[in-house]
Design an enzyme around this catalytic site. Structure first.
Site, PDB file in Angstrom:
ATOM      1  N   ASP A   1       0.835  -1.199   0.000  1.00 19.41           N
ATOM      2  CA  ASP A   1       0.000   0.000   0.000  1.00 19.41           C
ATOM      3  C   ASP A   1       0.871   1.252   0.000  1.00 19.41           C
ATOM      4  OD1 ASP A   1       0.673  -0.992   2.667  1.00 19.41           O
ATOM      5  OD2 ASP A   1      -0.315   0.821   3.385  1.00 19.41           O
ATOM      6  N   ASP A   2       0.346   2.319  -0.598  1.00 15.32           N
ATOM      7  CA  ASP A   2       0.961   3.653  -0.562  1.00 15.32           C
ATOM      8  C   ASP A   2       2.405   3.634  -1.045  1.00 15.32           C
ATOM      9  OD1 ASP A   2      -1.425   4.607   0.509  1.00 15.32           O
ATOM     10  OD2 ASP A   2      -0.782   4.157   2.537  1.00 15.32           O
TER      11      ASP A   2
ATOM     12  N   ASN B   1      -8.700  -1.206  12.587  1.00 15.46           N
ATOM     13  CA  ASN B   1      -7.534  -0.363  12.863  1.00 15.46           C
ATOM     14  C   ASN B   1      -7.957   0.680  13.903  1.00 15.46           C
ATOM     15  OD1 ASN B   1      -5.124   0.972  12.753  1.00 15.46           O
ATOM     16  ND2 ASN B   1      -5.495   1.938  10.772  1.00 15.46           N
TER      17      ASN B   1
END
Length: 951
Positions: free
Chosen positions: A56-57, A195
């Site tokens: 991710d990212d 999360n």
């Protein structure tokens, strides 16, 4: 690492090791692949059996070497993931996070994304794919979207739910219930990972309500026909959820009662903040034991282990195909450094969440094992839906954390509690470092200057109110009338605050029942609350149960009494969810928006077309004052009664809100009778408050906007409503290292305040008997030097800070400094020179002698003109000062913030002040407010400088 994995195994938690390798890895490099595999084999050798590979990212562009080998980024990712998965022996838990992990990152949509289509085709079937929903922080999750994602990925996704992730905004924490997730999602999911907030203590309600939601989902699996009826309730919009369905508000009430019991239990344990609390026992419930990492682990009583969640038949058929022996399994995932949550840092990078909770399992399994712990027997006998003791999943339950924080088996207790409001908290007698005082604008003796909603609309709701005097509501008043909207007797004058003594002794009138019914903002009385259908029923055993909370009268007898249910509910309502405000926060915002939008009705001159406009405005202002006082009192109670762990996790957020409401409350009081509706005769700025409103309007979040588009939550929206809301540097300061329970009141100046302010100025000077003798003969000397011109010529721009010992600070200003200084030189100074002869106090060196000589010199020296460029650029003059006992820098900054808001509201674009070069405290405080030294010399004594800042 081995000891951590072993500790997780002993607690029944499966440890998951996560790593982000996409940022610095050449996917086609055999060496890079070998290094990745060797690292994971090292962890596997320590006993880890579950892994996660996160892409991710990262930069979506491949390097030249990768472009020569792989036709697309997705094929590169799938190739690496498949090889690692097979090298590790195809572990039962292997999570993969794609670069396109939510709908907003897919182009043009998930089903048409070439990246996801390739991932679905190339990724081995045993690898689970992480998905966050429509956005990085998704407000809602629907079955239709999950069906679309399942189709393109060719497997059910594992939801990485960022609803409570707060690492993208340092001013927000989320304490509200789990909501916005449609019913019947579990058959569409491989698992769900929550999360949470970065602060451990903030996650009790999120995890508790997640457990209640999960229990409801299990019931839906057992009764598939019920899932459709739960849709509205699960999204949080139902006013009357059907029996057995998930209701966020009911889940919140259950979690609140349990959290209150745990909060007060933590305060009793070693390291807790407050001694002397009554023993909190949980008769017939889970018992609390010391946990790890600053948290608490709850061990259920053995007799509770033989039941299953309500709504699930222990021996009945298994409609979702429960595999024998599969039940509840907890897994802890620890990402490698650099891996983390799917929430961005700024607009791109994803920060790491702590203590992620994951429920995952096989496609068929949806029924728990009969050997798992369930709800408390008392809750079952009372017929109350309670959260399960663990997060039961269709096979496995996972929890994960990063390297810095390791999650624990969090089993949720239940308890009964009585509602009530506590006492006004009193100051703790704790010694704080002297270094803290360096940031405070101490009163310097003898210095030259002391120290998401739409735009506001005119509302027409009727609130019976007054046009007479309005007293600032003190925290002491809140305890005597915590739920009544206060309206003084009808009058015709502006809102003139009562003195603190009058405010504490004068009774406040409540709305009549008829008025309350016509006012949407009217607060219910305690008697009315008793008849509300949703009020919690107190079991009979709570009268003797030590876990039950004190009544308001009992709590009022001790400033360190345990926190009450209503106080904890207020805390939750201030910090609710990313896209929703709690009831208290929403009411504060609605009042403040309405008061600002209608402030011209009490301006100078009033411009309201109807005579009732001022009365309605003052009634609304009084309600706002009451809410602000309640919240400030909550801060004091929280600092007095919360445990150390909870205090240091949540105090910074509550401290920020307290400081903002101190300034907002005083500013609202000032608006009545001081806001200029016409251009002033001596300036060229005129009235620009309407223009200020337009540029500081809150940002409207579009449907596709992420929550970090409008930073700050409640704090940010309140900031945007102040005239200086665009000056962000005024609103940020690190929280104190030593939280204080001291209560403060910030308000405009009253005529009776002059004597106490002058006394504060005298007491700030430590001097020998000779100087004290002079001050006894001339008690107003220092007060006249520091505050005399402002109190005589510009009292409408003076604010005072008050604590339990009386006045302890001031902020004085002059809107048009040029005219103010001319009037001071022509009329005020000649009169003061007759009062103090030039030879006063000239008798040799003595402690405090310099302050006397500087004051006399100021009175008799020829005043020096302020340079014209300074007056044009910084047209207003300010002066701030606090007593040495004020150690809370937040209260001092609120004092400055209120004065600057008042000056900006009436058109000022800049302010300046005079400070001595030797006054380090004042220079430090002003510099942290954004003041800079101006390259000019000015003052009636040497060694002074001008500081200025724009508004």
């Amino acid at each position: 690492m081995w000891s951590l994995i072993e500790a997780a195994r002993k607690q029944g938690v499966e440890f998951v090791f996560a790593i982000s390798a996409g940022q610095d890895m050449v996917f086609s490099s055999a060496g890079d692949r070998l290094l990745l595999q060797q690292k994971l084999r090292q962890v596997a050798a320590m006993g880890c059996c579950s892994f996660a590979l996160l892409f991710d990212d990262i930069d979506p562009c491949m390097c030249q070497a990768d472009r020569e080998v792989f036709p697309s980024l997705a094929q590169a990712h799938a190739s690496v993931a498949n090889e690692v998965y097979q090298e590790l022996g195809q572990p039962p838990v292997f999570l993969f996070c794609p670069t396109e992990y939510c709908s907003s990152l897919c182009s043009p949509s998930p089903s048409q994304s070439c990246y996801l289509q390739t991932i679905g085709q190339e990724l081995l079937p045993g690898i689970s794919v992480i998905w966050t929903g429509p956005k990085v922080v998704s407000q809602e999750l629907s079955a239709a979207l999950l069906e679309e994602v399942e189709g393109v990925l060719r497997r059910r996704p594992v939801i990485w739910d960022n609803l409570y992730a707060n690492d993208y905004d340092c001013r927000r924490v989320f304490l509200g219930p789990y909501m916005g997730r449609a019913p019947g999602l579990m058959p569409r999911l491989q698992g769900l990972l929550l999360n949470p907030n970065c602060e451990l203590q903030a996650n009790f309600i999120p995890i508790h309500t997640l457990g209640t939601w999960f229990q409801s989902e299990l019931g839906s699996c057992a009764n598939p026909d019920r899932a459709g009826m739960e849709m509205v309730a699960a999204l949080g919009d139902s006013r009357g959820p059907r029996e057995g369905s998930y209701s966020p508000q009911e889940a919140l009430e259950l979690a609140l009662r349990d959290w209150v019991a745990e909060i007060n239990q933590q305060a009793l344990e070693p390291g807790g903040w407050t001694p002397g609390h009554p023993s909190v026992g949980l008769k017939g419930r889970s018992r609390l034991q010391s946990g790890t990492a600053g948290g608490q682990e709850v061990v259920p009583d053995p007799k509770q282990h033989d039941s299953v969640p309500s709504g699930v038949d222990q021996h009945g058929p298994e409609p979702c195909g429960v595999a024998p022996g599969e039940g509840c399994r907890k897994v802890t995932s620890e990402p490698e450094k650099g891996s983390g949550s799917r929430t961005p840092n700024g607009s791109q990078q994803s920060p790491t969440g702590d203590g992620d909770q994951l429920a995952t399992g096989s496609r068929e399994c949806c029924e728990p094992s009969a050997s798992l712990p369930s709800v408390a027997e008392s809750a079952q006998s009372a017929g109350i839906p309670m959260a399960t003791k663990t997060l039961l999943s269709p096979g496995h339950t996972m929890s994960s954390s990063n390297e810095a924080n390791t999650s624990q088996n969090l089993l949720l207790p239940t308890s009964d509690a009585r509602t009530g409001s506590g006492s006004p908290a009193q100051s703790l007698s704790s010694t704080q470092p002297e270094a803290i005082r360096a940031d405070m604008p101490q009163t310097p003796p003898g210095t030259g200057a002391g120290a998401s909603p739409g735009p506001p609309a005119l509302l027409t709701d009727e609130i019976t109110a007054s046009s007479g005097p309005l007293a600032p509501v003190t925290p002491e008043e809140v305890t005597s009338s915590p739920t009544a909207a206060v309206t003084p007797e009808t009058g015709s004058g502006p809102m003139v605050p009562l003195t603190p003594k009058e405010a504490r002794t004068s009774p406040t009138s409540q709305m009549t029942s008829e008025e309350a019914r016509t006012s949407p903002m009217a607060l219910v009385t305690p008697e009315e609350a008793g008849s509300i259908p949703t009020a919690l029923t107190i079991p009979e055993e709570s009268g003797s149960n030590p876990a039950a909370l004190l009544t308001p009268e009992e709590a009022g007898s001790s400033p360190t009494a345990p926190l009450t249910l209503e106080e904890v509910r207020m805390l939750v309502e201030l910090f609710y969810l990313p896209y929703h405000h709690g009831a208290l926060a929403q009411e504060l915002l609605e009042h403040f928006r309405w008061l600002r939008a209608n402030s011209l009705s009490v301006g100078v001159p009033a411009t309201a077309p109807d005579a009732c406009g001022g009365a309605r405005w003052r009634g609304r202002a009084q309600s706002f004052q009451l809410l602000c006082a309640e919240t400030c009192r909550l801060h004091s109670r929280f600092a007095s009664a919360a445990s150390r762990a909870l205090l240091y996790d949540l105090h910074p957020y509550l401290w920020d809100i307290r400081n903002m409401l101190l300034a907002a409350s005083a500013f609202v009081l000032w608006l009545d009778g001081h806001l200029l509706c016409d251009p002033g005769p001596k300036g060229t700025w005129g009235n620009c408050f309407g223009w200020c409103q337009s540029i500081t309007a809150p940002i409207l979040l579009g449907r596709d906007a992420e929550p970090w588009a409008c930073r700050g939550g409640l704090f940010g929206e309140l900031q945007a409503l102040l005239p200086v809301g665009n000056s962000c540097d005024l609103f940020y300061h690190p929280p104190p290292l030593f939280p204080s329970s001291q209560t403060y009141l910030l308000r405009p100046l009253l005529p009776l305040d002059k004597g106490e302010l002058y006394r504060m100025c005298r007491e700030s000077l430590d001097c020998d008997p000779k100087v004290a003798e002079i001050l006894m003969a001339h008690p107003d000397l220092l007060g006249d030097r520091l505050l005399g011109p402002f109190l005589s010529l510009s009292p409408e721009y003076t604010f005072v800070l008050e604590d339990e010992g009386g006045l302890c600070g001031y902020a004085a200003g002059a809107l048009h400094a040029e005219g103010f200084l001319q009037q001071q030189d022509s009329s005020w100074l000649p009169a003061i020179r007759h009062k103090y002869p030039p030879d006063l106090g000239t008798g040799g060196p003595a402690l405090g002698q310099d302050a006397l000589e500087e004051a006399v010199l100021f009175f008799h020296a020829e005043p020096r003109a302020v340079p014209l460029p300074v007056l044009r650029r910084f047209p207003s003059l300010v002066q701030l000062g606090t007593a040495p006992r004020v150690l809370d820098v937040g209260a001092s900054r609120s004092l400055a913030l209120c004065l600057l808001s008042a000056l900006r509201a009436n058109g000022s674009r800049g302010v300046f002040c005079q400070v001595r070069d030797a006054d380090g405290q004042q220079l430090s405080f002003y510099s942290k407010l954004g003041f800079v030294a101006l390259p000019v010399a000015w003052g009636s004594s040497p060694g002074t400088q001008l500081l200025g800042r724009l508004l």
